[in-house]
Every structure is written in structure tokens, then in C-alpha cells.
Design a protein around this motif. Sequence first.
Motif, PDB file in Angstrom:
ATOM      1  N   ASP A   1     -11.622  -5.541  -4.582  1.00 17.56           N
ATOM      2  CA  ASP A   1     -10.338  -5.803  -5.241  1.00 17.56           C
ATOM      3  C   ASP A   1     -10.557  -5.534  -6.721  1.00 17.56           C
ATOM      4  N   THR A   2     -10.571  -4.248  -7.082  1.00 19.73           N
ATOM      5  CA  THR A   2     -11.000  -3.834  -8.412  1.00 19.73           C
ATOM      6  C   THR A   2      -9.878  -3.207  -9.232  1.00 19.73           C
ATOM      7  N   GLN A   3      -8.639  -3.451  -8.826  1.00 23.27           N
ATOM      8  CA  GLN A   3      -7.487  -2.968  -9.590  1.00 23.27           C
ATOM      9  C   GLN A   3      -7.544  -1.459  -9.815  1.00 23.27           C
ATOM     10  N   GLY A   4      -7.516  -0.729  -8.709  1.00 20.76           N
ATOM     11  CA  GLY A   4      -7.456   0.727  -8.784  1.00 20.76           C
ATOM     12  C   GLY A   4      -8.788   1.431  -8.810  1.00 20.76           C
ATOM     13  N   PHE A   5      -9.896   0.689  -8.798  1.00 29.52           N
ATOM     14  CA  PHE A   5     -11.225   1.281  -8.945  1.00 29.52           C
ATOM     15  C   PHE A   5     -12.028   1.210  -7.638  1.00 29.52           C
ATOM     16  N   ASP A   6     -11.380   0.859  -6.526  1.00 27.94           N
ATOM     17  CA  ASP A   6     -12.107   0.645  -5.279  1.00 27.94           C
ATOM     18  C   ASP A   6     -12.881   1.884  -4.822  1.00 27.94           C
TER      19      ASP A   6
ATOM     20  N   GLU B   1       1.197  -2.583  -2.902  1.00 27.42           N
ATOM     21  CA  GLU B   1      -0.180  -2.475  -2.426  1.00 27.42           C
ATOM     22  C   GLU B   1      -0.332  -3.223  -1.100  1.00 27.42           C
ATOM     23  N   PHE B   2      -1.210  -2.704  -0.268  1.00 24.63           N
ATOM     24  CA  PHE B   2      -1.617  -3.395   0.949  1.00 24.63           C
ATOM     25  C   PHE B   2      -3.076  -3.791   0.841  1.00 24.63           C
TER      26      PHE B   2
ATOM     27  N   GLU C   1      -7.910  -2.941  -1.426  1.00 30.04           N
ATOM     28  CA  GLU C   1      -6.504  -2.865  -1.797  1.00 30.04           C
ATOM     29  C   GLU C   1      -6.126  -1.396  -1.949  1.00 30.04           C
ATOM     30  N   VAL C   2      -5.139  -0.964  -1.169  1.00 38.25           N
ATOM     31  CA  VAL C   2      -4.704   0.436  -1.193  1.00 38.25           C
ATOM     32  C   VAL C   2      -3.268   0.490  -1.702  1.00 38.25           C
TER      33      VAL C   2
ATOM     34  N   VAL D   1      -7.642   5.602   2.339  1.00 35.57           N
ATOM     35  CA  VAL D   1      -7.886   5.388   3.761  1.00 35.57           C
ATOM     36  C   VAL D   1      -8.621   6.578   4.371  1.00 35.57           C
ATOM     37  N   SER D   2      -8.296   7.785   3.924  1.00 29.72           N
ATOM     38  CA  SER D   2      -8.969   8.976   4.450  1.00 29.72           C
ATOM     39  C   SER D   2     -10.470   8.938   4.159  1.00 29.72           C
TER      40      SER D   2
END
Length: 283
Positions: free
Chosen positions: A203-208, A272-273, A228-229, A245-246
Motif C-alpha cells: 500500500d505505497t500510494q502508486g508505487f506498488d 482504487e481496489f 492497491e490497484v 494486474v497483468s
Amino acid sequence: MPTLLRRGLNLLRTLNVRVQDLESGSVVVSRRHGYEVIPLGRGSWVVRRGRPDDVHRDHKAVMDHLAAEHVASLLDHYRVGCVLDVGANTGQYAKQLRRYGYRGRIVSFEPVPEITEKLRAAAAEDPDWHVYPYALGREDRTDTINVVYGSMSSMLGPSDFGTTRYKRFQRSREEKIEVRRLDGLLDKVLDGLDDPRPYLKMDTQGFDLEAYAGGGDRVREFVGMQSEVALMQIYEGMPRMNESVSVYEADGFEITGMYPVTREEKTGRVLEFDCVMARADML
């Protein structure tokens, strides 16, 4: 009386719902103060007070509970011995794991120093909850993070949409932090576990995806993960859901659950999911 039932009855009592214990594990539940008991299905109910003034908020609470139960069940099913909590903030996720019954090792990563200290304080009484003061990324380096009030600090800057949606971005500041690759830390964090069967939460705010990339080939050691996507880009350069996800699916992870994290109030669309995944070949 079964533990789960006892917990449910205790919760009802805190809501001023009258609960009368009978013999043989039976109870009588009566309503007062406007509480409504809604049957969901066999053995399940929702208890709420009056009609909801914010449907999305009510749905969020239910989804958060279902997600937590789902993850707890997955950790048990896959016999997970270590959960890596990346982007831990002050320990909300780890505390939730304990509340829902997980008793294995937790390793939390949080790079912002003042938040790391709060995280360490939260973990102080839990001997199998370890804290590391790093962000995870594609390479080892010193970098700058945008520190935002609450739990939205990110290595990325906010997008125009994000700035409009979250006024708190206007009060952010920059801070130097340490970034480490996951594969370079994994032996250390799993040390002492004979069969860790690790699970990766991000859960890295866009950095996953960047944190994930630092795992290299060792991501295949993880029996499950959650990330988080995004459907809407809150941060500049934030990958969209299909891209994220890909990448995970290419490494053998398959979706077991999708839970809304945030919505846009005006339209109700999901931003976000929380995507929960597992590897079928690791059972």
C-alpha cells in the motif's frame, strides 16, 4: 460458546442491542434505540442504527470487514508464516491481522521517520512484529518522498485529479528517505522461519509496481499478495489497474478478491481496489 459467536454478541452489546443468553448456545437479540438487524444469508446479519446517511460509507465498512476476513482465511489456507506489510503507516494493517486471528510473523516497512517511530511504538508489545525504516523500490538508493498528512505520503507527486480530490496534497512536504530492494532484505526478514510461505501486502500510494520489481525472481516465493490497484490516477505516473494486474498475473498470481478502497463521492465510481491474489501452484 464458540469464540466467533461470543465476539459477535459482545459487539452487539456495545451497540446497545439487547442480547439475552439462553441455554445450549442459543440467544435472543432484541432491538432498541433504532437499531436495524438485516439478514444477509444463512448465519449472517448486519446491524445498523437507522437508515444510512452515507451509503458509500456503510458499504466501505462492510467491504473492509469482508476484505479482512478474506485475507485472514487466505493466510490460514496457505499456511502463511510471514506477512510483509509494505507501506505500513502507523500499523493499521498489522493490527487488523492480529484482530482477525493471524499469529505469524509480521514485517512492516515505513520510511517516514516520524511515522516509523509511531509504528515502532505500536509494535513494541508484539515480539513477532518487526519494523524496518525503508521504502521498497526497484533499486537501493536515497530518495525523496512527498509527506502528506494522514496515510497518503508517496514517492510520486499528485496528479491534477488527485490535487482536486484531496486538499491535503496542498500541505505536503519533501523528506529524504532510504529505499531498498525487497530481494536484498528477504533473507534477513525471513530468518529463523523453517517454512515461511510469505505473503506480500503493498500500500505505497502508486508505487506498488516499483516495490514489487525490487523482489526480482524471489517474488515467486510468495504464496499470495495484495496490492492497491488504481482506476483513476491520484498520483502522476501511477499505473492503472490493468497494467498492475497483468504484471502480477505474469508471475503466477491469480485474483481471489477485489475490494473498493476509495470512491468519488459525486459519481460513486471506484478510484482504487484492494486486489487480493494467490498462487494456485503453492497450495
